[in-house]
Design a protein around this motif. Structure first.
Motif, PDB file in Angstrom:
ATOM      1  N   PRO A 106       0.797  -1.228   0.000  1.00 36.68           N
ATOM      2  CA  PRO A 106       0.000   0.000   0.000  1.00 36.68           C
ATOM      3  C   PRO A 106       0.829   1.278   0.000  1.00 36.68           C
ATOM      4  CG  PRO A 106      -0.136  -1.126   2.118  1.00 36.68           C
ATOM      5  CD  PRO A 106       0.561  -2.048   1.183  1.00 36.68           C
ATOM      6  N   ASP A 107       2.005   1.246   0.626  1.00 39.93           N
ATOM      7  CA  ASP A 107       2.808   2.456   0.710  1.00 39.93           C
ATOM      8  C   ASP A 107       3.792   2.581  -0.440  1.00 39.93           C
ATOM      9  OD1 ASP A 107       1.556   2.974   3.126  1.00 39.93           O
ATOM     10  OD2 ASP A 107       3.033   1.785   4.236  1.00 39.93           O
ATOM     11  N   GLY A 108       3.927   1.523  -1.215  1.00 47.19           N
ATOM     12  CA  GLY A 108       4.888   1.557  -2.309  1.00 47.19           C
ATOM     13  C   GLY A 108       6.324   1.609  -1.829  1.00 47.19           C
ATOM     14  N   ASP A 109       6.545   1.178  -0.589  1.00 46.31           N
ATOM     15  CA  ASP A 109       7.897   1.254  -0.042  1.00 46.31           C
ATOM     16  C   ASP A 109       8.633  -0.071  -0.115  1.00 46.31           C
ATOM     17  OD1 ASP A 109       6.566  -0.235   1.795  1.00 46.31           O
ATOM     18  OD2 ASP A 109       6.983   1.048   3.518  1.00 46.31           O
ATOM     19  N   GLY A 110       8.038  -1.061  -0.759  1.00 46.11           N
ATOM     20  CA  GLY A 110       8.711  -2.334  -0.917  1.00 46.11           C
ATOM     21  C   GLY A 110       8.365  -3.353   0.148  1.00 46.11           C
ATOM     22  N   ALA A 111       7.854  -2.912   1.291  1.00 48.33           N
ATOM     23  CA  ALA A 111       7.456  -3.859   2.332  1.00 48.33           C
ATOM     24  C   ALA A 111       6.013  -4.259   2.082  1.00 48.33           C
ATOM     25  CB  ALA A 111       7.601  -3.220   3.706  1.00 48.33           C
ATOM     26  N   GLY A 112       5.828  -5.462   1.595  1.00 50.91           N
ATOM     27  CA  GLY A 112       4.496  -5.864   1.188  1.00 50.91           C
ATOM     28  C   GLY A 112       3.982  -7.062   1.955  1.00 50.91           C
ATOM     29  N   SER A 113       2.802  -7.478   1.566  1.00 51.65           N
ATOM     30  CA  SER A 113       2.173  -8.642   2.173  1.00 51.65           C
ATOM     31  C   SER A 113       1.666  -9.557   1.075  1.00 51.65           C
ATOM     32  CB  SER A 113       1.001  -8.217   3.063  1.00 51.65           C
ATOM     33  OG  SER A 113       1.426  -7.339   4.079  1.00 51.65           O
ATOM     34  N   LEU A 114       1.591 -10.815   1.391  1.00 52.84           N
ATOM     35  CA  LEU A 114       0.988 -11.800   0.503  1.00 52.84           C
ATOM     36  C   LEU A 114      -0.332 -12.216   1.127  1.00 52.84           C
ATOM     37  CD1 LEU A 114       1.223 -13.693  -1.969  1.00 52.84           C
ATOM     38  CD2 LEU A 114       2.399 -15.321  -0.481  1.00 52.84           C
ATOM     39  N   VAL A 115      -1.409 -11.975   0.400  1.00 53.52           N
ATOM     40  CA  VAL A 115      -2.731 -12.226   0.972  1.00 53.52           C
ATOM     41  C   VAL A 115      -3.551 -13.111   0.036  1.00 53.52           C
ATOM     42  CG1 VAL A 115      -2.739 -10.024   2.212  1.00 53.52           C
ATOM     43  CG2 VAL A 115      -3.713 -10.154  -0.085  1.00 53.52           C
ATOM     44  N   VAL A 116      -4.596 -13.680   0.593  1.00 57.63           N
ATOM     45  CA  VAL A 116      -5.559 -14.448  -0.199  1.00 57.63           C
ATOM     46  C   VAL A 116      -6.857 -13.652  -0.236  1.00 57.63           C
ATOM     47  CG1 VAL A 116      -6.874 -16.585  -0.359  1.00 57.63           C
ATOM     48  CG2 VAL A 116      -4.503 -16.638   0.433  1.00 57.63           C
ATOM     49  N   LEU A 117      -7.357 -13.413  -1.444  1.00 57.43           N
ATOM     50  CA  LEU A 117      -8.559 -12.604  -1.622  1.00 57.43           C
ATOM     51  C   LEU A 117      -9.721 -13.474  -2.099  1.00 57.43           C
ATOM     52  CD1 LEU A 117      -7.093  -9.622  -3.701  1.00 57.43           C
ATOM     53  CD2 LEU A 117      -7.197  -9.821  -1.213  1.00 57.43           C
ATOM     54  N   ASP A 118     -10.905 -13.073  -1.748  1.00 56.06           N
ATOM     55  CA  ASP A 118     -12.102 -13.660  -2.336  1.00 56.06           C
ATOM     56  C   ASP A 118     -12.185 -13.173  -3.789  1.00 56.06           C
ATOM     57  OD1 ASP A 118     -15.240 -14.565  -1.331  1.00 56.06           O
ATOM     58  OD2 ASP A 118     -14.965 -13.519  -3.242  1.00 56.06           O
ATOM     59  N   SER A 119     -12.303 -14.098  -4.738  1.00 56.70           N
ATOM     60  CA  SER A 119     -12.238 -13.692  -6.142  1.00 56.70           C
ATOM     61  C   SER A 119     -13.504 -12.988  -6.617  1.00 56.70           C
ATOM     62  CB  SER A 119     -11.968 -14.911  -7.030  1.00 56.70           C
ATOM     63  OG  SER A 119     -13.043 -15.825  -6.971  1.00 56.70           O
ATOM     64  N   SER A 120     -14.548 -12.975  -5.818  1.00 61.57           N
ATOM     65  CA  SER A 120     -15.764 -12.269  -6.211  1.00 61.57           C
ATOM     66  C   SER A 120     -15.774 -10.831  -5.714  1.00 61.57           C
ATOM     67  CB  SER A 120     -16.999 -12.999  -5.676  1.00 61.57           C
ATOM     68  OG  SER A 120     -17.078 -14.284  -6.231  1.00 61.57           O
ATOM     69  N   THR A 121     -15.270 -10.656  -4.499  1.00 60.60           N
ATOM     70  CA  THR A 121     -15.365  -9.333  -3.889  1.00 60.60           C
ATOM     71  C   THR A 121     -14.020  -8.663  -3.681  1.00 60.60           C
ATOM     72  OG1 THR A 121     -15.211 -10.212  -1.639  1.00 60.60           O
ATOM     73  CG2 THR A 121     -17.408 -10.116  -2.645  1.00 60.60           C
ATOM     74  N   GLY A 122     -12.964  -9.456  -3.618  1.00 58.41           N
ATOM     75  CA  GLY A 122     -11.655  -8.897  -3.310  1.00 58.41           C
ATOM     76  C   GLY A 122     -11.365  -8.827  -1.819  1.00 58.41           C
ATOM     77  N   LYS A 123     -12.304  -9.263  -1.011  1.00 56.64           N
ATOM     78  CA  LYS A 123     -12.101  -9.208   0.433  1.00 56.64           C
ATOM     79  C   LYS A 123     -10.902 -10.080   0.834  1.00 56.64           C
ATOM     80  CE  LYS A 123     -14.313 -10.480   4.800  1.00 56.64           C
ATOM     81  NZ  LYS A 123     -15.496 -11.143   5.420  1.00 56.64           N
ATOM     82  N   VAL A 124     -10.092  -9.555   1.754  1.00 61.87           N
ATOM     83  CA  VAL A 124      -8.943 -10.320   2.235  1.00 61.87           C
ATOM     84  C   VAL A 124      -9.436 -11.446   3.146  1.00 61.87           C
ATOM     85  CG1 VAL A 124      -6.823 -10.275   3.589  1.00 61.87           C
ATOM     86  CG2 VAL A 124      -7.391  -8.352   2.103  1.00 61.87           C
ATOM     87  N   LEU A 125      -9.145 -12.670   2.755  1.00 60.47           N
ATOM     88  CA  LEU A 125      -9.547 -13.824   3.556  1.00 60.47           C
ATOM     89  C   LEU A 125      -8.483 -14.183   4.589  1.00 60.47           C
ATOM     90  CD1 LEU A 125     -11.049 -16.039   0.700  1.00 60.47           C
ATOM     91  CD2 LEU A 125     -12.246 -14.487   2.260  1.00 60.47           C
ATOM     92  N   ARG A 126      -7.227 -14.079   4.202  1.00 65.59           N
ATOM     93  CA  ARG A 126      -6.155 -14.306   5.167  1.00 65.59           C
ATOM     94  C   ARG A 126      -4.858 -13.716   4.629  1.00 65.59           C
ATOM     95  NH1 ARG A 126      -7.939 -18.885   3.006  1.00 65.59           N
ATOM     96  NH2 ARG A 126      -6.506 -20.218   1.813  1.00 65.59           N
ATOM     97  N   THR A 127      -3.987 -13.420   5.568  1.00 63.64           N
ATOM     98  CA  THR A 127      -2.664 -12.904   5.229  1.00 63.64           C
ATOM     99  C   THR A 127      -1.643 -14.006   5.454  1.00 63.64           C
ATOM    100  OG1 THR A 127      -3.273 -10.648   5.848  1.00 63.64           O
ATOM    101  CG2 THR A 127      -0.920 -11.166   5.776  1.00 63.64           C
TER     102      THR A 127
END
Lengths: 406, 168
Positions: free
Chosen positions: A141-162
């Motif tokens: 989100p900050d574009g600073d290189g520190a990111g996360s790998l998440v699983v999204l619901d493919s219908s809504t985009g909601k984050v299911l887990r990180t």
């Protein structure tokens, strides 16, 4: 600007002109050639120690499972020689139970030859559903290189887990059996999507792309500057594209039958600039990664087919090649305002879809759906039918998605 | 593959090429990065690539070949640093202005001003003023047009002159 100023700039580099290689440099090079990973190993010792601890833990769990009689699909744990190293370094992996298997011979079936032995294997493969319920995504989100790998619901985009938080995560792909392969700190890591357990680490690899049948992992070796494929069952690794003259492969894409690998050829300067030039030239190079020979089969068809200045290759269901075109620079990324479909046999452009600020693509297993990341103030994910139809915003997806796969 | 280091002949051949080019490559890497350890790593990476290359460049092309690899390795390293958040994303010139203003001496000010250039401009400056390459040679080394090289050099010089003006 005066000649004095030019002279000053020339003189400024006198310190560098007087610099000399440290003693023993050539011997260290020979060590590197014998063991190309040695310096990286030294730098990553804490991670390797953690990996070793994980190996012990995994082995312990497997031993307990074996003692308890296991189950229908006991995990197998094995440690194999790193095919890129001659120093006995090991990559340890666990083989997860496949969701479904088939014994039908498919392109993923391979005959492998190792010194002294010839082994014929038919890999169990998995066919993915057309449109899976989840998407693996890299969020920064900050574009600073520190990111996360998440699983999204493919219908809504909601984050299911990180699955991974606050790490350098750059790219991601999902194997047919659900295993997630992501790029982190110059390595590719295989991850169990359910438990978050690290299954394997592949050093100095980038841009992971699993073949449609899950038998091969294509990636870019950033040390050797080559594109290689790793047969996941045998752990045999072969180059399929030699040094690209210093250019860097970007996104990779397998054709539906696993017979063609499209490679995004990022020009010498992908890094962000001050907007004082055109975006980096990207071409799509097509290779024929014949799994049955050791030859480097590069077929540079970018000019013959006019597929130039294009990025983010992906193969939809109809066998065409879908690329992002009309490129421009947007912050850290090259984005496109158009998706072009090409017929590889005739070299004809089949059609185009206008879509602004698209940065990356991934097709669903059946090639019917395409997801794309879109840049801008709020990078997000969109989804579209590959043939025709409207883009769908995943409205509940987090901000700052820079890569996605399913 | 340039040589098989497993036999003495191959090792001698590799040593010959290394002794001929490594020092200059190291100096180029140092000029581009300001980091001696990293510069040596870059030289080694370049020779690893050379060693693994399917064909060996001709003697005449060797220097340019190795130089191009080093330049692109620096580019790749820089990109990784930016992505990892360990380097200032280009286009943000505020730190450079402060660094220039705070520089204790002229040389440090020039260092800071060059470091604040865009990556592409910085490489053009180093290849021009350190390596002494022509615009065409720079274009070949980094894979852009001669016109782009001229543009980058012009803008880089103008930026450096502007930033260093108060210290002249």
């Amino acid at each position: 600007m005066t000649s004095d100023f030019d002279d000053e700039l020339r003189a400024h580099f006198d310190v560098a002109r007087d610099a000399d290689l440290p003693a023993g440099s050539f011997d260290r090079l020979v060590d590197r050639l014998d063991a190309p990973l040695a310096p990286l190993r030294a730098r990553r010792m804490p991670k390797l120690l953690a990996l070793a601890a994980a190996i012990v833990l995994i082995a312990g769990v497997a031993a307990v499972a074996a003692a308890q009689g296991g189950g229908d699909h006991p995990q197998s744990v094995h440690s194999v020689d790193d095919p890129t190293s001659t120093t006995g370094a090991t990559t340890t992996s666990t083989t997860r139970p496949h969701h479904t298997t088939t014994t039908e011979r498919v392109p993923g079936s391979t005959t492998t030859t190792t010194p002294g032995t010839t082994t014929s294997t038919t890999e169990p493969t998995v066919e993915r559903d057309g449109r899976p319920d989840t998407i693996a995504a890299v969020v920064d989100p900050d574009g600073d290189g520190a990111g996360s790998l998440v699983v999204l619901d493919s219908s809504t985009g909601k984050v299911l887990r990180t699955l991974v938080a606050d790490q350098v995560v750059d790219d991601v792909d999902v194997a047919p059996d659900g295993t997630i392969y992501y790029e982190s700190d110059r390595s590719v890591v295989a991850l169990d999507p359910d438990s978050g357990e690290q299954l394997a680490t592949y050093p100095h690899m980038r841009s992971p792309e699993v073949s449609p049948h899950g038998s091969q992992l294509a990636s870019f070796d950033h040390v050797l500057g080559t594109v290689s494929r790793l047969e996941l069952a045998s752990r045999q690794r072969k180059n399929i594209l030699g040094d690209m003259g210093g250019n860097v492969p970007g996104q990779l894409a397998w054709s539906r039958d696993g017979g063609i690998l499209a490679i995004e050829d990022v020009g010498p300067f992908e890094s962000p600039d001050q907007g004082d030039g055109p975006p980096s030239l990207r071409r799509v190079i097509l290779t024929d990664p014949n799994p049955y020979d050791d030859q480097i089969d590069m077929i540079d068809e970018s000019f013959a087919h006019g597929i130039d200045d294009a990025a983010s290759p992906v193969f939809p269901a109809d066998g065409s090649l879908l690329v992002v075109s009309d490129l421009s620079q947007d912050g850290r990324h090259v984005v496109g305002d158009r998706m072009d479909a090409w017929d590889l046999a005739s070299g004809q452009k089949l059609g185009e879809v206008s879509v602004s600020d698209v940065s990356g693509l991934d097709a669903s297993a059946d090639g019917q759906w395409v997801i794309a990341t879109r840049e801008g103030k709020r990078p997000h994910v969109v989804m579209t039918p590959a043939a025709a139809g409207d883009l769908q915003d995943l409205s509940r997806a987090p901000e700052g998605i820079i890569a996605a796969a399913w | 593959m340039i040589a098989d280091v497993g036999d003495e002949t191959g090792l001698d051949r590799l040593r010959e090429v290394y002794e001929r080019h490594a020092r200059d490559l190291f100096r180029l890497g140092f000029a581009l990065t300001g980091d001696r350890d990293l510069a040596e790593d870059l030289v080694h990476d370049a020779f690893v690539r050379l060693h693994r290359a399917p064909t060996e460049p001709s003697a005449e092309a060797m220097r340019a070949y190795l130089r191009r690899i080093v330049v692109n390795l620096v580019r790749d390293h820089h990109r990784r640093q930016v992505v990892a958040g360990r380097s200032r994303p280009e286009g943000e010139d505020a730190p450079s202005a402060e660094a220039v203003a705070d520089a204790a001496d002229r040389s440090a000010a020039v260092d800071a001003a060059i470091a604040a250039l865009s990556h592409r401009q910085r490489i053009c400056i180093v290849l021009h003023y350190f390596e002494g390459l022509t615009d065409a040679e720079i274009a070949d080394a980094i894979g852009i047009s001669v016109g782009s090289v001229k543009t980058h050099l012009h803008r880089a010089r103008a930026t450096l002159a502007r930033r260093l003006e108060g210290l002249r």
